[in-house]
Design an enzyme around this catalytic site. Structure first.
Site, PDB file in Angstrom:
ATOM      1  CB  CYS A 103       0.284  11.760  -5.916  1.00 58.28           C
ATOM      2  SG  CYS A 103       1.756  11.465  -4.980  1.00 58.28           S
ATOM      3  N   GLY A 137     -14.243  20.965   4.779  1.00 60.94           N
ATOM      4  CA  GLY A 137     -13.746  21.301   3.456  1.00 60.94           C
ATOM      5  C   GLY A 137     -14.778  22.041   2.635  1.00 60.94           C
TER       6      GLY A 137
HETATM    7  C1  FMN Z   1     -11.533  22.222  -4.360  1.00 58.37           C
HETATM    8  C2  FMN Z   1     -10.846  21.192  -3.495  1.00 58.37           C
HETATM    9  C3  FMN Z   1      -9.450  21.178  -3.435  1.00 58.37           C
HETATM   10  C4  FMN Z   1      -8.795  20.233  -2.641  1.00 58.37           C
HETATM   11  N1  FMN Z   1      -7.428  20.254  -2.584  1.00 58.37           N
HETATM   12  C5  FMN Z   1      -6.780  19.356  -1.779  1.00 58.37           C
HETATM   13  C6  FMN Z   1      -5.360  19.400  -1.622  1.00 58.37           C
HETATM   14  O1  FMN Z   1      -4.671  20.248  -2.193  1.00 58.37           O
HETATM   15  N2  FMN Z   1      -4.787  18.462  -0.815  1.00 58.37           N
HETATM   16  C7  FMN Z   1      -5.509  17.523  -0.125  1.00 58.37           C
HETATM   17  O2  FMN Z   1      -4.925  16.717   0.617  1.00 58.37           O
HETATM   18  N3  FMN Z   1      -6.868  17.490  -0.222  1.00 58.37           N
HETATM   19  C8  FMN Z   1      -7.505  18.373  -1.023  1.00 58.37           C
HETATM   20  N4  FMN Z   1      -8.882  18.359  -1.093  1.00 58.37           N
HETATM   21  C9  FMN Z   1      -9.642  17.362  -0.291  1.00 58.37           C
HETATM   22  C10 FMN Z   1     -10.155  17.986   1.009  1.00 58.37           C
HETATM   23  O3  FMN Z   1      -9.103  18.444   1.841  1.00 58.37           O
HETATM   24  C11 FMN Z   1     -11.018  16.966   1.803  1.00 58.37           C
HETATM   25  O4  FMN Z   1     -10.218  15.846   2.117  1.00 58.37           O
HETATM   26  C12 FMN Z   1     -12.238  16.475   1.010  1.00 58.37           C
HETATM   27  O5  FMN Z   1     -12.781  17.521   0.233  1.00 58.37           O
HETATM   28  C13 FMN Z   1     -13.333  15.883   1.917  1.00 58.37           C
HETATM   29  O6  FMN Z   1     -13.837  16.848   2.815  1.00 58.37           O
HETATM   30  P1  FMN Z   1     -15.168  17.736   2.506  1.00 58.37           P
HETATM   31  O7  FMN Z   1     -16.231  16.776   2.030  1.00 58.37           O
HETATM   32  O8  FMN Z   1     -15.498  18.409   3.804  1.00 58.37           O
HETATM   33  O9  FMN Z   1     -14.791  18.702   1.431  1.00 58.37           O
HETATM   34  C14 FMN Z   1      -9.557  19.289  -1.895  1.00 58.37           C
HETATM   35  C15 FMN Z   1     -10.959  19.318  -1.967  1.00 58.37           C
HETATM   36  C16 FMN Z   1     -11.602  20.255  -2.748  1.00 58.37           C
HETATM   37  C17 FMN Z   1     -13.115  20.266  -2.790  1.00 58.37           C
END
Ligand code: FMN
Length: 286
Positions: free
Chosen positions: A118, A252
């Site tokens: 951020c 995730g």
């Molecule tokens: C819908 C959504 C909401 C997310 N919200 C956050 C969050 O609040 N804080 C954060 O650090 N990462 C957030 N992420 C990132 C995930 O924690 C993760 O780092 C990222 O999606 C990669 O992993 P993945 O490909 O398995 O989803 C979010 C991802 C998605 C898809």
């Protein structure tokens, strides 16, 4: 096996699936959605776009703010049968430090994750995109926290390894990576950005190769543990991230398709480890 912050709402999952999801909880520790000092509404809809191999989300960190989290979510998250990691984000170092002090003072909280994807309103720089911004943020919050600190790295940095080294040298106990990659989708008829927030974060299988490379590069340079994530949806993928140097895996986007994915992937990984066989090339196990 952890959840990626913001991708598994344990309170809503319990409402939807009942106590069974808690009794057979899919993760070994639970990471909260990122909380901020003040409540946030999040971005206007639409908030999701499905890509051929993943998602673009533009959720915009809606949350109840620190007070709402401590009052209403923390008691319910404390009922989970696994340790709780709380993810926090601040728009200045002092704000981040006061969040860490408040959250870290609670016995229910095992560890704190700093979401540094951020802007720092004081400098205009994305904290986690710049090694010296990251170092100053981690040094500042380190003084407030007795609990282990995880720094969640953004893949949208020019040099993620330099940021990871800066986090480690400033006192981080672990790093987690990757957060989402910046992306965009256009409305098929108007050509305007589809997402209410205009841009969003790409996650899921589409980013796995990028995440794997970043995990390998960071793990090669760090002494502290690395939590690897980005498109993990099978035990084979988890094994790859561990071979690249991750000690812990987070899931995730796959949890949206299969809420029990964390447990399934852990079982698949254990099967691969027990079999002790040469892993098959990933392309044969898609
Ligand atoms: C819908 C959504 C909401 C997310 N919200 C956050 C969050 O609040 N804080 C954060 O650090 N990462 C957030 N992420 C990132 C995930 O924690 C993760 O780092 C990222 O999606 C990669 O992993 P993945 O490909 O398995 O989803 C979010 C991802 C998605 C898809």
């Amino acid at each position: 096996m952890l959840n990626g912050s913001g991708t598994f709402d344990a309170i809503a999952a319990r409402r939807a699936f009942g106590d069974a999801i808690v009794e057979r909880f899919p993760f070994d520790a639970f990471v909260s959605k990122t909380i901020t000092a003040e409540p946030r509404e999040g971005n206007p809809p639409p908030r999701l776009w499905e890509t051929p191999a993943g998602l673009i989300n533009s959720i915009g960190l809606p949350n109840k703010g620190l007070h709402g989290f401590l009052e209403s979510d923390l008691p319910r998250l404390a009922e989970l049968p696994v340790p709780l990691i709380v993810s926090v984000m601040g728009f200045s170092r002092d704000e981040l430090a006061s969040l860490v002090a408040s959250v870290g003072g609670r016995d229910e909280v095992a560890m704190i994750e700093l979401n540094v994807s951020c802007p720092n309103v004081e400098t205009g720089l994305i904290m986690g995109a710049d090694p010296s911004e990251t170092a100053r943020a981690v040094e500042r919050v380190r003084r407030e926290a007795d609990k282990p600190l995880i720094v969640k790295l953004t893949p949208n940095a020019t040099d993620p390894v330099a940021v990871a080294v800066a986090a480690q040298d400033a006192g981080a106990d672990a790093v987690s990576l990757v957060n989402t990659l910046k992306g965009m989708a256009l409305h098929p008829h108007t050509g305007e950005p589809w997402l209410g927030g205009r841009t969003g974060g790409v996650s899921g299988p589409a980013i796995r190769a990028i995440a794997l490379e970043q995990v390998a590069s960071v793990a090669a340079r760090l002494e502290i543990p690395v939590i690897g994530m980005g498109g993990v949806s099978t035990g084979r993928h988890a094994a790859d991230f561990m071979a690249a140097g991750a000690s812990v895996i987070a899931v995730g986007t796959e949890s949206f398709r299969d809420p029990a994915a964390g447990r399934r992937i852990a079982a698949e990984l254990a099967g691969l480890t027990l079999a002790g066989s040469e892993p098959a090339p990933a392309s044969t196990v898609v």
